[in-house]
Design a protein around this motif. Structure first.
Motif, PDB file in Angstrom:
ATOM      1  N   GLN A 261      20.770  36.219  -9.292  1.00  0.00           N
ATOM      2  CA  GLN A 261      20.726  35.976 -10.663  1.00  0.00           C
ATOM      3  C   GLN A 261      20.531  34.024 -11.341  1.00  0.00           C
ATOM      4  O   GLN A 261      19.619  33.645 -11.614  1.00  0.00           O
ATOM      5  CB  GLN A 261      22.015  35.577 -10.160  1.00  0.00           C
TER       6      GLN A 261
ATOM      7  N   LYS B 178      29.518  38.193   0.909  1.00  0.00           N
ATOM      8  CA  LYS B 178      28.351  37.633   1.414  1.00  0.00           C
ATOM      9  C   LYS B 178      27.696  38.080   0.347  1.00  0.00           C
ATOM     10  O   LYS B 178      26.245  37.844  -0.131  1.00  0.00           O
ATOM     11  CB  LYS B 178      27.485  38.131   2.746  1.00  0.00           C
TER      12      LYS B 178
ATOM     13  N   TRP C 245      24.424  38.036  -4.253  1.00  0.00           N
ATOM     14  CA  TRP C 245      23.702  38.857  -5.564  1.00  0.00           C
ATOM     15  C   TRP C 245      24.109  37.633  -7.061  1.00  0.00           C
ATOM     16  O   TRP C 245      23.200  37.552  -7.792  1.00  0.00           O
ATOM     17  CB  TRP C 245      25.208  39.609  -6.312  1.00  0.00           C
ATOM     18  N   ARG C 246      24.731  36.595  -6.742  1.00  0.00           N
ATOM     19  CA  ARG C 246      25.133  35.387  -7.712  1.00  0.00           C
ATOM     20  C   ARG C 246      23.441  34.533  -6.952  1.00  0.00           C
ATOM     21  O   ARG C 246      22.422  34.050  -8.243  1.00  0.00           O
ATOM     22  CB  ARG C 246      25.633  34.116  -7.375  1.00  0.00           C
TER      23      ARG C 246
ATOM     24  N   THR D 146      28.227  38.929  -2.369  1.00  0.00           N
ATOM     25  CA  THR D 146      28.158  38.516  -3.616  1.00  0.00           C
ATOM     26  C   THR D 146      27.511  37.212  -3.710  1.00  0.00           C
ATOM     27  O   THR D 146      27.276  37.275  -5.016  1.00  0.00           O
ATOM     28  CB  THR D 146      30.129  38.105  -3.566  1.00  0.00           C
ATOM     29  N   GLN D 147      27.256  36.523  -2.721  1.00  0.00           N
ATOM     30  CA  GLN D 147      26.188  35.986  -2.997  1.00  0.00           C
ATOM     31  C   GLN D 147      25.515  35.814  -2.902  1.00  0.00           C
ATOM     32  O   GLN D 147      24.472  34.835  -4.013  1.00  0.00           O
ATOM     33  CB  GLN D 147      26.609  35.095  -1.401  1.00  0.00           C
TER      34      GLN D 147
ATOM     35  N   GLU E 140      31.393  35.264  -4.170  1.00  0.00           N
ATOM     36  CA  GLU E 140      30.818  34.187  -6.018  1.00  0.00           C
ATOM     37  C   GLU E 140      32.266  35.805  -6.767  1.00  0.00           C
ATOM     38  O   GLU E 140      31.289  36.862  -6.767  1.00  0.00           O
ATOM     39  CB  GLU E 140      29.313  35.229  -5.728  1.00  0.00           C
TER      40      GLU E 140
ATOM     41  N   LEU F 179      31.661  37.893 -10.414  1.00  0.00           N
ATOM     42  CA  LEU F 179      30.814  37.984 -10.736  1.00  0.00           C
ATOM     43  C   LEU F 179      31.157  38.480 -11.926  1.00  0.00           C
ATOM     44  O   LEU F 179      30.119  38.601 -12.465  1.00  0.00           O
ATOM     45  CB  LEU F 179      30.534  39.002  -9.826  1.00  0.00           C
TER      46      LEU F 179
END
Lengths: 328, 328, 328
Positions: B95, B86, B91-92, B88-89, A182, A184
């Motif tokens: 959001q 994973k 985290w997103r 970053t996923q 992702e 960010l």
């Protein structure tokens, strides 16, 4: 639309030789100007056109004033090209002033948590996502997408279809498939930036993608994630800059040029159209790399030979060695 | 936004060495990490950064664990890059979870005869035409156009401005003009496909254009009619694939590469950026074709000589023949 | 959808050998046709497929009629490719006729001072600015932007995401920054023009950018300001034409080709895909300039040698001189 010569002088300076009440009805190149046109001479190479142009008024430098036809009006300014640019801006301002639409078009989709400066203009059908920011005097034309948390500075222009803040192209190769990383980070765009139609600037993976002040991008330009573009750099249409490249200030990239990822270009680097930057360039200068176009038959023969070029070099070396030894 | 280390372990596995209540406030590269950052080491070449990073926690492989600074937290996982992806996923997702907008944005224009899965997300100002289908969990961002009868699989992401199902470029040359061949096929896109901003996939002439599972296309990519792209193939920005090309699985095309029409690329073919594929490639491997960039003056001399290359080869051959006969 | 063979003959002419009540349910290539398909043979090279195709009916020229399988229906027409094109058009018309949407989609933003012909179709979420004009029978698909004072002729198709009339890329370099030259010209597009998805045609600086009748542009094509494109010229995907270039009539530009600014191409010039036009071409013909693709290792060696090519030529010359003098 029309404008009085006197009004130009009041607003832009310069000294007028002619009737201030003369009405300019269009701005034209010297060659096609008519008696109601304003034209300009910037490049002294074209000075002979001063004798033949039918322009009602010409903008010239002090050095060129004596070449203006007798009886013809002229505006004298030290930089006629800049003066001309200012005239085009004045012309456009008058057109826009006739526009009574609200600054934020009612069809735009602006997230309640976006921050749009009260002097910014948001065109029809734009999408401004959550947390995005648009600075004073900036103008997003139709169909622009400004992604979440991305910011645009002051006095920028984003043309129709621009996408700021789509995800960068980030994937981890895991057992034959691509796992999404992702993205960010966001995109930060400076002041006085202009971005052409349908161009894209991707958001960063962890840090931001950054476009410096005064940068000009033409149409269909692609800027990858985490790229940094230095101030006043210009890129022509169809340029692609891959992720994490760092482009200096005052660079120019010709149309269709490609810059590979993670490279650095120094300030003042100029890349010719359609050239591919495959290594960092650490000094200013002009760089090119394009296969020269030719009639098809010649190209085919030369391209086929090119695939043997390394071997040809070896054959030249062998001939040289043979020649050297024959002399002994 | 912030996340507890313990929460990461609960959701993603791995073994934590450190305080599970420690709060991560951002994800950073090792070099720029601060005490509230989570960072990761994937490539052992950069292991020396473990000694200097200020990251509050690092993700490392078991082999690297001993290099983590004493007193510093770490998460040990066999594949730190995948673990990072994973994170970053996750985290997103947090959001997006804060987002209370409806899945189909009210400004989207969805034809009553389109079929959008109830878990799919359709962004603002998208257009979904008659008979089009969007699978479970797929997300069309702003301004996407999905043409009639085209279908998107499950868990796909289409970024802003993507156009799926515009007409392929099909015309019959009739007495000096172009007679349109209506493009009666559609586009079928598999699962887990991601397509970058302002990219285009044209509908087929009679049969469909097909994009396989797991394919990733970057921004401003053009896929012509009746192209087939194999599973898990990735194309970087500004790639163009002409009509009826058949691209294998697990291929990569670098930015700005061009593939001519009706060609076939085997599985596992890797094309360098800006290279032009002019013939089919029937075995896996890495292929390139780019004119090397040089300072302008050198390029000009070499490019001019290149137009005589075939003749140079003949001159080398003549010299060789002369040398051979001189030896007799 | 289905169509009777008799209906085809009534509307498109040709002579039918078979049952006029036979229902065609799709149009297919010869190889994949089934008993409910209509197929066609245009290129005599593929005539052997007439013996094996399962098509319910084939379109053939009089010369090929004898090769049609006994008992199989056929339509005989002097130009089967043109006949096929007309069949696709008829097919699509029937699909569109089922469409009861208004010609101007209610989501389109059409300026009250734009002029849209009552027979033109404006798709969802298009933006038609002040003073723009759309001629009879033209169709703007979704998300098209037509800028102020730009005009589209009759029977044109503009695909999704097209931007007509964004500002040309015009700036005066003033003391290290770029001063905007407002683009005061417009875009004039002729009749029967088709422009592909996400392509851009910029408005002129002072005069107009002009696209001639019957021009076909594929997707992601960029046309700079003040370009002139002659009638019936076709450009494939990802082509870029820089400002003020003048392209003749009946030219073709392959995908990814780049034409530099201020050049002239004669009528009937054909540029291969990915070639870069760096000088004017004043006679018709086929022109190419592409580095031939190769396996990576071979490319690296040849590309490295290419940077020494001018020196190699000198070495060949030296060897020739040495050989000549040795003969004396």
């Amino acid at each position: 639309m029309a404008i009085r010569l006197g009004q130009l002088i009041e607003q832009l300076g310069g000294s007028l030789h002619g009737d201030p009440d003369f009405l300019i009805q269009k701005i034209s190149p010297l060659e096609t100007a008519t008696s109601s046109s304003l034209a300009f001479l910037s490049n002294p190479l074209y000075r002979s056109q001063l004798a033949t142009t039918e322009a009602g008024c010409v903008i010239v430098s002090p050095e060129m004033q004596s070449l203006v036809r007798a009886g013809s009006a002229c505006i004298v300014s030290p930089n006629p090209y800049l003066y001309f640019a200012k005239v085009t801006q004045l012309w456009r301002q008058q057109q826009v002033a006739e526009n009574s639409e609200p600054l934020v078009h009612p069809s735009a989709v602006v997230h309640p948590k976006a921050v749009v400066h009260p002097t910014a203009r948001i065109g029809p059908l734009c999408v401004i996502e959550k947390g995005a920011r648009v600075g004073a005097g900036s103008w997003l034309k139709a169909h622009v997408t400004l992604g979440m948390y991305c910011s645009i500075g002051e006095h920028c222009i984003l043309h129709a279809g621009v996408v700021i803040g789509a995800d960068g192209f980030g994937f981890a190769p895991i057992e034959g498939r691509w796992e999404k990383i992702e993205q960010l980070g966001a995109v930060r765009i400076g002041n006085h930036v202009e971005i052409g139609a349908n161009s894209c600037v991707d958001r960063g993976a962890l840090e931001d993608t950054v476009i410096g002040d005064g940068v000009k991008l033409d149409n269909l330009v692609q800027i990858g994630h985490n790229v940094q573009v230095g101030a006043h750099t210009a890129m022509a249409g169809c340029v692609g800059v891959a992720g994490s490249a760092v482009i200096g200030a005052h660079c120019t990239l010709g149309g269709g040029a490609i810059v590979l990822g993670h490279l650095t270009l120094a300030d003042g680097v100029h890349i010719s159209a359609a050239s591919v930057v495959m290594r960092s360039i650490n000094k200013p200068g002009n760089f090119s790399g394009v296969f020269p176009i030719d009639d098809n038959a010649s190209w085919e023969k030369n391209a086929a030979t090119l695939k043997q070029l390394h071997g040809l070099r070896d054959r030249i070396r062998s001939l040289e060695i043979a020649y050297e030894s024959s002399k002994k």
